[in-house]
Motif scaffolding. Sequence first.
Motif, mmCIF file in Angstrom:
data_model
loop_
_atom_site.group_PDB
_atom_site.id
_atom_site.type_symbol
_atom_site.label_atom_id
_atom_site.label_comp_id
_atom_site.label_asym_id
_atom_site.label_seq_id
_atom_site.Cartn_x
_atom_site.Cartn_y
_atom_site.Cartn_z
ATOM 1 N N CYS A 14 28.905 42.110 24.844
ATOM 2 C CA CYS A 14 28.859 43.231 23.883
ATOM 3 C C CYS A 14 29.430 44.508 24.486
ATOM 4 O O CYS A 14 30.093 45.283 23.803
ATOM 5 N N VAL A 15 29.131 44.744 25.775
ATOM 6 C CA VAL A 15 29.690 45.889 26.500
ATOM 7 C C VAL A 15 30.410 45.346 27.735
ATOM 8 O O VAL A 15 29.897 44.441 28.397
ATOM 9 N N GLY A 16 31.572 45.886 28.047
ATOM 10 C CA GLY A 16 32.237 45.482 29.287
ATOM 11 C C GLY A 16 33.714 45.185 29.157
ATOM 12 O O GLY A 16 34.360 44.831 30.136
ATOM 13 N N GLN A 17 34.290 45.316 27.959
ATOM 14 C CA GLN A 17 35.739 45.138 27.772
ATOM 15 C C GLN A 17 36.267 43.858 28.417
ATOM 16 O O GLN A 17 37.104 43.899 29.334
ATOM 17 N N THR A 46 29.079 39.640 33.439
ATOM 18 C CA THR A 46 28.211 39.372 34.596
ATOM 19 C C THR A 46 28.782 39.958 35.891
ATOM 20 O O THR A 46 28.247 39.726 36.966
ATOM 21 N N GLY A 47 29.861 40.701 35.778
ATOM 22 C CA GLY A 47 30.559 41.165 36.974
ATOM 23 C C GLY A 47 30.201 42.571 37.400
ATOM 24 O O GLY A 47 31.075 43.435 37.407
ATOM 25 N N GLY A 48 28.921 42.797 37.727
ATOM 26 C CA GLY A 48 28.561 44.107 38.262
ATOM 27 C C GLY A 48 27.366 44.755 37.586
ATOM 28 O O GLY A 48 26.762 45.673 38.128
ATOM 29 N N PHE A 49 27.027 44.304 36.363
ATOM 30 C CA PHE A 49 25.798 44.778 35.718
ATOM 31 C C PHE A 49 24.643 43.924 36.237
ATOM 32 O O PHE A 49 24.842 42.821 36.734
ATOM 33 N N ASN A 50 23.414 44.417 36.070
ATOM 34 C CA ASN A 50 22.235 43.626 36.454
ATOM 35 C C ASN A 50 21.391 43.328 35.220
ATOM 36 O O ASN A 50 21.286 44.173 34.343
ATOM 37 N N GLY A 216 38.045 42.275 33.938
ATOM 38 C CA GLY A 216 38.552 42.025 32.585
ATOM 39 C C GLY A 216 40.069 41.970 32.475
ATOM 40 O O GLY A 216 40.601 41.724 31.386
ATOM 41 N N THR A 217 40.784 42.158 33.591
ATOM 42 C CA THR A 217 42.245 42.195 33.479
ATOM 43 C C THR A 217 42.830 40.803 33.189
ATOM 44 O O THR A 217 43.876 40.694 32.568
ATOM 45 N N ASN A 244 53.330 43.575 32.285
ATOM 46 C CA ASN A 244 53.559 45.023 32.153
ATOM 47 C C ASN A 244 52.395 45.704 31.465
ATOM 48 O O ASN A 244 51.955 46.781 31.881
ATOM 49 N N PHE A 245 51.913 45.088 30.405
ATOM 50 C CA PHE A 245 50.799 45.681 29.655
ATOM 51 C C PHE A 245 49.565 45.769 30.565
ATOM 52 O O PHE A 245 48.890 46.804 30.625
ATOM 53 N N THR A 246 49.301 44.699 31.317
ATOM 54 C CA THR A 246 48.132 44.683 32.193
ATOM 55 C C THR A 246 48.261 45.764 33.273
ATOM 56 O O THR A 246 47.312 46.506 33.550
ATOM 57 N N PHE A 247 49.450 45.881 33.850
ATOM 58 C CA PHE A 247 49.691 46.905 34.872
ATOM 59 C C PHE A 247 49.440 48.303 34.285
ATOM 60 O O PHE A 247 48.743 49.132 34.886
ATOM 61 N N ASN A 248 49.967 48.537 33.084
ATOM 62 C CA ASN A 248 49.829 49.873 32.482
ATOM 63 C C ASN A 248 48.375 50.198 32.128
ATOM 64 O O ASN A 248 47.944 51.341 32.275
ATOM 65 N N VAL A 249 47.609 49.206 31.694
ATOM 66 C CA VAL A 249 46.214 49.520 31.353
ATOM 67 C C VAL A 249 45.389 49.749 32.630
ATOM 68 O O VAL A 249 44.461 50.568 32.630
#
Length: 277
Positions: A14-17, A46-50, A216-217, A244-249
């Motif tokens: 739900c949150v975390g892009q 699951t990557g950094g939240f508890n 999330g990349t 390119n899109f991933t690099f720019n974001v």
Amino acid sequence: MDYKRVLTVQDISCVGQCSLTVALPILSASGNETCILPSAVLSTHTGGFNGWTFRDLSDDFLKIKNHWISEKIDFDAVYTGYLGSAKQIDLVLDLLNSPLKKSDTLIVVDPAMGDYGKLYAGFDLGYVEKMKNLIFAADIILPNFTEACLLTGNSYKEIHDIEDVSKISEQLISFGAKTVVITGISYQKGTIGVFVNDKNKEFYFPHQELKRKCSGTGDIFASAFVGAVLRGKDIFKAASIAENFTFNVIKNTVENPAHWYGVKFEPLLGEYIEALK
Ligand code: PXL
């Protein structure tokens, strides 16, 4: 313009892009009809939240699939991402053996299960073994280097050897994948990029490595890649547009340490749409 119907199967964090909150807007921006099958609902990734919540949606999965079959729905493409459990890989395999898949449906598998040399929380080697069955069913697979190593039993390194990467992609092709696109490949410090092997040709698209690692990349890359392929771009062009899109974001996020949990891709969706023209 082609207008395809794509089904993406992955979780809702739900949150975390990541996963569906990334795939749905990017695939829609690619100009294709985007259908979703949520594998699970988590409060966050699951990557950094508890203490995240996790609701497995496997029971709904079967009911949804059967309803779609009774409505004679089918898909031009199926793109899978993070699946909550080995059982869900079986459910996806079952879906790919159903009338929801046409003879020419494109199957794209992102074996989203690890990064930076480690499996994500909650996954084990049994899950990796099971994922090989999904690789076998895929036309295109999109592992990052960690996932490519896990699937082929190779050890993870930060700086890669051109011959090793080529060999790993061949191993993955021998598992049944027709095209292998490996993200996060770095042949030297300071550059990183995507490696593509479509059985006939190998190609590497490098760019500058940015200072910060972002979550999330992989999902951003995979969604942008699938959207570009559905818009008729060849695999190599699609990989370069997605890279390119991933690099720019990432560049758009890197100076903002408070935004550690994902990447600010939404303001750049217009650029992605332009790149697809
Ligand atoms: O593909 C990234 C991802 C997706 N979904 C969940 C995750 C992660 C990465 O950590 O935890 C739930």
